[in-house]
Design an enzyme around this catalytic site. Structure first.
Site, PDB file in Angstrom:
ATOM      1  N   LYS A 104       0.520  -1.276   0.310  1.00  0.00           N
ATOM      2  CA  LYS A 104       0.105  -0.377  -0.172  1.00  0.00           C
ATOM      3  C   LYS A 104       1.001   1.178   0.048  1.00  0.00           C
ATOM      4  O   LYS A 104       1.837   1.091   0.157  1.00  0.00           O
ATOM      5  CB  LYS A 104      -0.909   0.296   1.128  1.00  0.00           C
ATOM      6  CG  LYS A 104      -0.216  -0.028   2.415  1.00  0.00           C
ATOM      7  CD  LYS A 104      -0.181   1.401   2.766  1.00  0.00           C
ATOM      8  CE  LYS A 104       0.835   1.508   4.571  1.00  0.00           C
ATOM      9  NZ  LYS A 104       2.033   2.505   4.866  1.00  0.00           N
ATOM     10  N   VAL A 123      11.016  -4.536   2.412  1.00  0.00           N
ATOM     11  CA  VAL A 123      11.176  -4.785   4.069  1.00  0.00           C
ATOM     12  C   VAL A 123      11.389  -3.205   4.916  1.00  0.00           C
ATOM     13  O   VAL A 123      12.245  -2.508   4.215  1.00  0.00           O
ATOM     14  CB  VAL A 123      12.069  -5.262   4.496  1.00  0.00           C
ATOM     15  CG1 VAL A 123      12.338  -6.033   5.401  1.00  0.00           C
ATOM     16  CG2 VAL A 123      11.608  -7.295   3.365  1.00  0.00           C
ATOM     17  N   ALA A 124      10.719  -2.519   5.943  1.00  0.00           N
ATOM     18  CA  ALA A 124      10.618  -1.458   6.507  1.00  0.00           C
ATOM     19  C   ALA A 124      10.301  -0.811   5.771  1.00  0.00           C
ATOM     20  O   ALA A 124      10.931   0.398   5.707  1.00  0.00           O
ATOM     21  CB  ALA A 124      11.739  -1.848   7.306  1.00  0.00           C
ATOM     22  N   GLY A 125      10.271  -0.589   4.568  1.00  0.00           N
ATOM     23  CA  GLY A 125       9.746   1.161   3.547  1.00  0.00           C
ATOM     24  C   GLY A 125       8.449   1.857   3.950  1.00  0.00           C
ATOM     25  O   GLY A 125       8.272   2.579   3.144  1.00  0.00           O
ATOM     26  N   GLY A 126       7.839   1.665   4.258  1.00  0.00           N
ATOM     27  CA  GLY A 126       6.748   2.450   4.498  1.00  0.00           C
ATOM     28  C   GLY A 126       5.139   2.018   3.831  1.00  0.00           C
ATOM     29  O   GLY A 126       3.951   2.942   3.606  1.00  0.00           O
ATOM     30  N   ALA A 182       3.712  -1.517   4.194  1.00  0.00           N
ATOM     31  CA  ALA A 182       2.994  -2.525   4.664  1.00  0.00           C
ATOM     32  C   ALA A 182       2.866  -3.933   4.962  1.00  0.00           C
ATOM     33  O   ALA A 182       2.259  -4.668   4.549  1.00  0.00           O
ATOM     34  CB  ALA A 182       1.039  -1.875   4.658  1.00  0.00           C
ATOM     35  N   GLY A 183       4.549  -4.225   4.610  1.00  0.00           N
ATOM     36  CA  GLY A 183       4.800  -5.066   3.626  1.00  0.00           C
ATOM     37  C   GLY A 183       4.265  -6.247   4.819  1.00  0.00           C
ATOM     38  O   GLY A 183       3.626  -7.319   4.707  1.00  0.00           O
ATOM     39  N   GLY A 184       5.123  -5.769   6.280  1.00  0.00           N
ATOM     40  CA  GLY A 184       4.541  -7.190   7.441  1.00  0.00           C
ATOM     41  C   GLY A 184       3.773  -7.778   7.671  1.00  0.00           C
ATOM     42  O   GLY A 184       3.130  -8.333   7.721  1.00  0.00           O
ATOM     43  N   ALA A 239       1.017  -6.968   5.222  1.00  0.00           N
ATOM     44  CA  ALA A 239       0.135  -7.587   4.224  1.00  0.00           C
ATOM     45  C   ALA A 239       0.266  -8.991   4.213  1.00  0.00           C
ATOM     46  O   ALA A 239      -0.297  -9.933   3.854  1.00  0.00           O
ATOM     47  CB  ALA A 239       0.761  -7.315   3.134  1.00  0.00           C
ATOM     48  N   ASP A 275      -2.117  -1.499  10.053  1.00  0.00           N
ATOM     49  CA  ASP A 275      -2.557  -1.701   8.654  1.00  0.00           C
ATOM     50  C   ASP A 275      -2.941  -3.159   7.889  1.00  0.00           C
ATOM     51  O   ASP A 275      -3.301  -3.646   7.205  1.00  0.00           O
ATOM     52  CB  ASP A 275      -1.029  -1.217   8.403  1.00  0.00           C
ATOM     53  CG  ASP A 275      -0.642   0.297   8.322  1.00  0.00           C
ATOM     54  OD1 ASP A 275      -1.696   1.050   8.666  1.00  0.00           O
ATOM     55  OD2 ASP A 275       0.319   0.323   8.045  1.00  0.00           O
TER      56      ASP A 275
HETATM   57  O1  C5P Z   1      -0.229  -1.335  15.188  1.00  0.00           O
HETATM   58  P1  C5P Z   1       1.455  -0.911  14.370  1.00  0.00           P
HETATM   59  O2  C5P Z   1       2.053  -2.215  15.112  1.00  0.00           O
HETATM   60  O3  C5P Z   1       2.096  -0.795  12.969  1.00  0.00           O
HETATM   61  O4  C5P Z   1       2.064   0.494  14.869  1.00  0.00           O
HETATM   62  C1  C5P Z   1       3.755   0.477  15.029  1.00  0.00           C
HETATM   63  C2  C5P Z   1       3.778   1.558  16.009  1.00  0.00           C
HETATM   64  O5  C5P Z   1       3.388   2.466  15.029  1.00  0.00           O
HETATM   65  C3  C5P Z   1       3.239   1.890  16.685  1.00  0.00           C
HETATM   66  O6  C5P Z   1       3.861   0.916  18.235  1.00  0.00           O
HETATM   67  C4  C5P Z   1       3.351   3.309  17.144  1.00  0.00           C
HETATM   68  O7  C5P Z   1       4.179   3.362  17.567  1.00  0.00           O
HETATM   69  C5  C5P Z   1       3.344   3.486  15.977  1.00  0.00           C
HETATM   70  N1  C5P Z   1       1.654   4.251  15.463  1.00  0.00           N
HETATM   71  C6  C5P Z   1       0.559   5.785  15.930  1.00  0.00           C
HETATM   72  N2  C5P Z   1      -0.192   5.822  15.502  1.00  0.00           N
HETATM   73  C7  C5P Z   1      -0.951   4.572  14.635  1.00  0.00           C
HETATM   74  C8  C5P Z   1       0.233   3.333  13.876  1.00  0.00           C
HETATM   75  C9  C5P Z   1       1.170   3.328  14.500  1.00  0.00           C
HETATM   76  O8  C5P Z   1       1.572   5.446  17.147  1.00  0.00           O
HETATM   77  N3  C5P Z   1      -1.651   4.865  14.210  1.00  0.00           N
END
Ligand code: C5P
Length: 308
Positions: free
Chosen positions: A18, A104-107, A109-111, A113, A145
């Site tokens: 995404k 990976v870790a690219g913003g 949402a690979g993990g 997905a 995500d």
């Molecule tokens: O939900 P997810 O595990 O992907 O979120 C990873 C981290 O991103 C959270 O621990 C938080 O630090 C940050 N996050 C946030 N607000 C969101 C989604 C993620 O601060 N709405």
């Protein structure tokens, strides 16, 4: 006589990456998350997840960035299978094989997905027949995500991003993604965003009407104008090398350049594939990114490809 229901021995699920066309971030909440108003948009870079019955849960990863993905119980796909089994008293276990194309870790949402794909795959493998809202609830527990990765297409995300409503979108857009080998951790980008906004009065996040109207009419120029990411300045602060890359892309014909999610991937929106190919050539020669991937919008979410 009762008919034997044949159990699946292999399920393959494909799941898209995404990009957030818009990511509005509200103030830090007491639970450490931020309220969001975000428009998720799926693109046709797909990971493929295969599950087969096995004595224990396990994860193996091949493909793009394989060395950067954990294969123990911290892997989000592993956690997805384990949580689903626990919640529905499933005693069976499975091997999870992931073939990665999503950075990976690219913003992108690979993990998340891979977790969504694993939920869909295990639901089929174990014959649970879960409803969409049941899968979405478990997806939301796994990460903000993950519910979107189930749905795909274009959708508005609110709450911490996990409450999903599909958005009417027409047209297919052409993208060029510029990848950086070194990732950015999502929590650190949110923390940097908070630091940069310290002392500011941060409003509740609202989606913009302009983006939703442009998506409805499939107006790529309108979409380009309305794209926005509140995490972008934080990602640029942590990785300043992204700025000249984005500037060069805009000079060379991109309609928009935006950090994808928490970065560091940069998304360039182009008029068509020809422009995307031309931009890639210029940016490659400029050496400002480690790799590039073309993609188009896709209406798909996590989708079962094979059941044996
Ligand atoms: O939900 P997810 O595990 O992907 O979120 C990873 C981290 O991103 C959270 O621990 C938080 O630090 C940050 N996050 C946030 N607000 C969101 C989604 C993620 O601060 N709405």
């Amino acid at each position: 006589m009762t008919a034997e229901i044949a159990r699946a021995t292999r399920v393959v699920v494909r799941v898209p990456a995404k990009v957030n066309l818009e990511l509005r971030v509200g103030p830090l909440r007491d639970d450490g998350f931020h309220d969001l108003a975000t428009t998720f948009h799926a693109v046709d870079i797909f990971d493929e997840v295969t599950v087969t019955p096995d004595a224990e849960f396990s994860v193996s990863v091949t493909g793009v960035g394989e060395d950067k993905v954990p294969t123990d119980e911290t892997n989000l796909a592993y956690r997805a299978a384990a949580l689903l089994a626990e919640r529905f008293d499933v005693e069976e276990r499975c091997a999870i094989r992931i073939v990665k194309a999503i950075p990976v870790a690219g913003g992108m949402a690979g993990g998340s997905a891979d977790a969504a794909a694993t939920l869909v795959a295990c639901d089929t493998l174990w014959g649970l027949g879960l409803r969409r809202h049941e899968l979405e609830e478990i997806a939301a527990e796994l990460g903000s995500d993950v519910p979107f990765a189930l749905t795909g297409g274009t959708a508005l995300g609110t709450g911490r991003g996990e409450q999903i409503v599909p958005v009417l979108a027409t047209g297919t857009f052409e993208w060029l993604f510029a990848l950086t080998h070194e990732g950015l951790s999502t929590p650190s980008v949110y923390a940097e965003c908070d630091r940069l906004r310290e002392g500011e009065d941060v409003p509740e996040p609202q989606p913009s009407d302009g983006l939703l109207a442009s998506l409805r009419s499939g107006d790529v120029h309108g979409v380009a104008l309305a794209m926005h990411n509140d995490l972008e300045s934080a990602a640029l602060s942590l990785m300043p090398s992204l700025r000249p890359l984005m500037e060069m892309g805009l000079e060379m014909g991109a309609l928009c350049a935006l950090v994808s999610g928490s970065g560091p991937t940069v998304a360039f929106l182009l008029k068509d594939r020809q422009d995307a190919v031309a931009l890639r050539r210029v940016l490659e020669a400029g050496g400002l990114a480690d790799d590039f991937v073309h993609a188009s919008s896709t209406p798909h979410g996590a989708q079962v490809l094979v059941v044996d």
